[in-house]
Enzyme design. Structure first.
Site, PDB file in Angstrom:
ATOM      1  N   ASP A 147      -7.306  -2.140   4.291  1.00  0.00           N
ATOM      2  CA  ASP A 147      -6.275  -3.106   3.500  1.00  0.00           C
ATOM      3  C   ASP A 147      -6.491  -4.629   4.210  1.00  0.00           C
ATOM      4  OD1 ASP A 147      -4.610  -1.472   2.049  1.00  0.00           O
ATOM      5  OD2 ASP A 147      -3.597  -0.790   3.739  1.00  0.00           O
ATOM      6  N   ASP A 160      -1.740  -0.982   6.148  1.00  0.00           N
ATOM      7  CA  ASP A 160      -1.829  -0.578   7.307  1.00  0.00           C
ATOM      8  C   ASP A 160      -3.244  -0.254   7.774  1.00  0.00           C
ATOM      9  OD1 ASP A 160      -1.712   1.590   5.709  1.00  0.00           O
ATOM     10  OD2 ASP A 160      -1.294   2.784   7.321  1.00  0.00           O
ATOM     11  N   ASP A 183       0.857  -1.300   0.039  1.00  0.00           N
ATOM     12  CA  ASP A 183      -0.003  -0.048  -0.027  1.00  0.00           C
ATOM     13  C   ASP A 183       0.871   1.286   0.029  1.00  0.00           C
ATOM     14  OD1 ASP A 183      -2.360   1.496   0.419  1.00  0.00           O
ATOM     15  OD2 ASP A 183      -1.923   1.815   2.502  1.00  0.00           O
TER      16      ASP A 183
END
Length: 665
Positions: A563, A559, A369
């Site tokens: 996600d 995080d 990410d």
């Protein structure tokens, strides 16, 4: 090494945290709660340390008696015969062997053939043959190996505790008499706590302060910090940015994201690597086979050897039994993985199980990410565009009004401008749009395009297409310029990419919900293999499914709550745990407590070193045991050689496993 051979972690009791107060039962904690095993982690560790020290005394006394007996045997003392000799060695044996014998007897119902039975038969058989010193030596060094194992486990637990202690466990409790610092676990639901600027929130709560800014990137997946207002919920893990905030606690300490790390450590003990599972199954088959082989070594020669002497062949069988004990395997291998988990903890990485130490060595594709993983999730001025001839004067005017605001964007501009002498008056903050004030008698507007249009200020609307947070400025009703603000890369982001490539990761990919232009800029700066922007959580899942369909071993690093689905889907899910959301941390297989992307490469390196050490132990144990087994069956090896082959190899394997924690990654 008196443990259940099924799993070394049965001796490892994870530290427990309890909250002394709940909404249903307010009031101080009764001391009786400790009777249920819910005492503090510190008290539990201290008690374990005291018990460990107490267990050393019998071992030391046994060693003294054994050495004394060997010396007396060597000098051939006239009085050291018969009952005196038997009592000396018998006491030395009892001091260290009674637990093993007792375990062998009590485990007969569940598992007849185990290492405890082999050790008991071999050592008592040595006493039957009058080889007292050898019988004591086998049991003594076996127990010394147990102490080494305990020391290794304690070291790993200490590493884990040091990692956990980085979380905020103290809060500022507000009472009628003022504010006092108390343990977070002692705070009741409904009480009020003060969170100062720069502090991380330790407990979930409802905001009582009028407004406060929190870094919520880890929880929401959005780069923009969030302004919380009175009545809004503030979650544990959020970072207070700039205003002292008062919260009313809504959840107990053990329910916060940070406290759940302890629960994750408990899970680590129940998940075995494939190598561990194989060795456990192997030991169940291997142990009865060698037991009957030892029986055959004792009895079969009677039918084939003319000069058969029962004592000689029984001694050979005892040597065979001692050598065949699978201690070095069933102890050192899980301890090797435990050492790997401990080494990871020392580096701020939490593996939820030994199986993930194995899996991470197979990863060839790392998907990341952007916000909160590769970038800080905080704002920083990137560019200033003004129609004024003097940029510094422009910044001074803007900073004068922005300095009054607590908004993170305003603070970023004020910090960028530095110290200015101008002051703003009649400042009015328009929620969601911007701010208006007077500077040196001039009206200054700073905000988004909607604010300028509401005030009748014309500007180039193409600025709205800039893929960054943009603050437009107008002075006295005329467009004066704009300031571009963007998230910045983490300090070790570039180093993380380089380190992962050095670890053999062939594909580095970034998935993000941010605009495509931002994503491609970051990907180019970090030299990633591919990057995709504007993705929803389901789009990230689809991308990872595509990669897995190509037979790639995928690790995903994220995080935020958004996600969690893709973390679950990946072969190895990794979460940034310092500010990561509950969902991300709970679904992840590996948690990076330091929020540093470079730790991904460190985790891979630790996994590979752990696997290397484990296979070193397996190879060493099999090689030495095979050699001494053959020598023992042929009558060329003594019980002392058997001691080395079994306990000695176990000690070497344990020391090799402990070595993992001393390596600097």
């Amino acid at each position: 090494m008196t443990h259940d051979k099924e799993d070394i972690t049965t001796d490892f009791k994870p530290l427990e945290i309890t909250s002394p107060r709940t909404a249903a039962a307010p009031g101080p904690q009764d001391d009786a709660c400790c009777s249920g095993g819910a005492c503090s982690a510190a008290a539990g560790q201290q008690q374990a340390a005291e018990e460990a020290k107490a267990s050393y005394l019998p071992t030391i006394l046994s060693l003294v008696l054994l050495v004394t007996g060997l010396i007396l045997d060597y000098i051939d003392a006239a009085w050291f015969t018969g009952i005196a000799r038997f009592v000396t060695y018998g006491l030395a044996y009892a001091l260290v062997g009674w637990r093993v014998v007792w375990h062998a007897v009590t485990s007969l119902r569940s598992s007849f053939f185990n290492e405890f039975l082999l050790m008991t038969v071999a050592t008592l058989g040595a006493f039957y043959l009058g080889e007292y010193a050898e019988g004591v030596a086998v049991m003594l060094f076996y127990v010394i190996g147990e102490h080494f194992q305990e020391a290794a486990v304690v070291r790993s637990r200490k590493s884990i505790k040091e990692l956990i202690d980085n979380r905020p466990d103290m809060v500022n409790l507000q009472t009628a008499t003022g504010t006092t610092s108390v343990p977070a676990k002692d705070v009741w639901i409904g009480e009020r706590i003060l969170v100062r600027p720069g502090e991380k929130v330790a407990l979930d709560g409802e905001l009582l302060t009028e407004a406060a800014a929190f870094n919520t990137a880890a929880l929401t997946g959005e780069a923009k910090p969030d302004i919380k207002r009175r009545g809004d919920k503030v979650l544990a893990g959020m970072l207070n940015l700039n205003t002292a905030a008062t919260l009313q606690v809504t959840a107990a300490y053990e329910d916060s994201a940070l406290s759940k790390i302890l629960q994750l450590m408990e899970e680590a003990g129940s998940r075995k690597a494939k190598t561990q599972q194989f060795i456990t199954r192997f030991a169940k088959v291997y142990t009865p086979i060698v037991f009957f082989l030892a029986l055959a070594i004792t009895l079969l020669p009677y039918f084939f050897v003319s000069s058969y002497v029962f004592g000689d062949w029984f001694y050979r069988a005892l040597v065979f039994l001692v050598v065949s004990c699978p201690c070095a395997l069933v102890v050192s291998i899980p301890l090797g993985y435990f050492g790997g988990i401990g080494a990871a903890s020392r580096n701020g990485i939490l593996f939820k199980g030994a199986n993930f130490l194995d899996l991470i060595t197979q990863v060839d594709t790392v998907v990341m990410d952007k916000t909160g993983t590769l970038t800080e999730g905080v704002f920083e001025v990137q560019e200033v565009q003004t129609v004024w001839p003097d940029e510094q004067e422009f910044l001074a005017y803007v900073a004068a009004v922005e300095a009054v605001s607590t908004h993170p964007v305003a603070q970023a501009i004020a910090n960028y401008a530095g110290k200015v002498s101008l002051q703003a008056t009649q400042v009015q903050e328009i929620a969601g749009h911007g701010i208006i004030g007077l500077v040196e008698g001039d009206e200054v507007l700073a905000g988004n395009g909607k604010l300028l249009l509401q005030q009748g200020v014309a500007y180039d609307v193409t600025i709205d297409a800039v893929p960054y947070t943009t603050v437009l400025v107008a002075v006295n009703g005329s467009y004066a310029g704009h300031i571009i603000i963007a998230d910045k890369l983490k300090a070790d982001a570039a180093a993380a990419v380089k380190a992962m490539r050095q670890q053999g990761v062939g594909h580095l990919i970034m998935l993000s919900g941010d605009k495509e232009a931002i994503v491609q800029r970051v990907a180019k700066e970090l030299q990633l293999d591919a990057a995709y922007g504007g993705l929803l959580p389901q789009d990230k899942v689809a991308k990872v499914e595509e990669l897995k369909a190509q037979q790639r071993k995928v690790a995903f690093v994220g995080d935020g709550i958004n996600d969690a689905p893709v973390i679950t889907l990946s072969d190895v899910g990794m979460a940034m745990g310092g500010l990561g959301s509950d969902a991300a941390i709970e679904t992840a297989d590996v948690v990076i407590q330091t929020d540093q992307p470079s730790k991904v490469a460190t985790a891979i390196a630790i996994g590979r070193k752990t696997k290397q050490v484990v296979w070193q132990n397996i190879g060493m144990a099999f090689a030495v045991k095979a050699a001494v087994l053959l020598l023992g069956a042929g009558g060329l090896a003594t019980m002392w050689g058997a001691v080395f082959a079994d306990v000695g190899v176990a000690l070497l394997a344990i020391l090799n496993a402990v070595r993992i924690q001393r390596i600097k990654f």
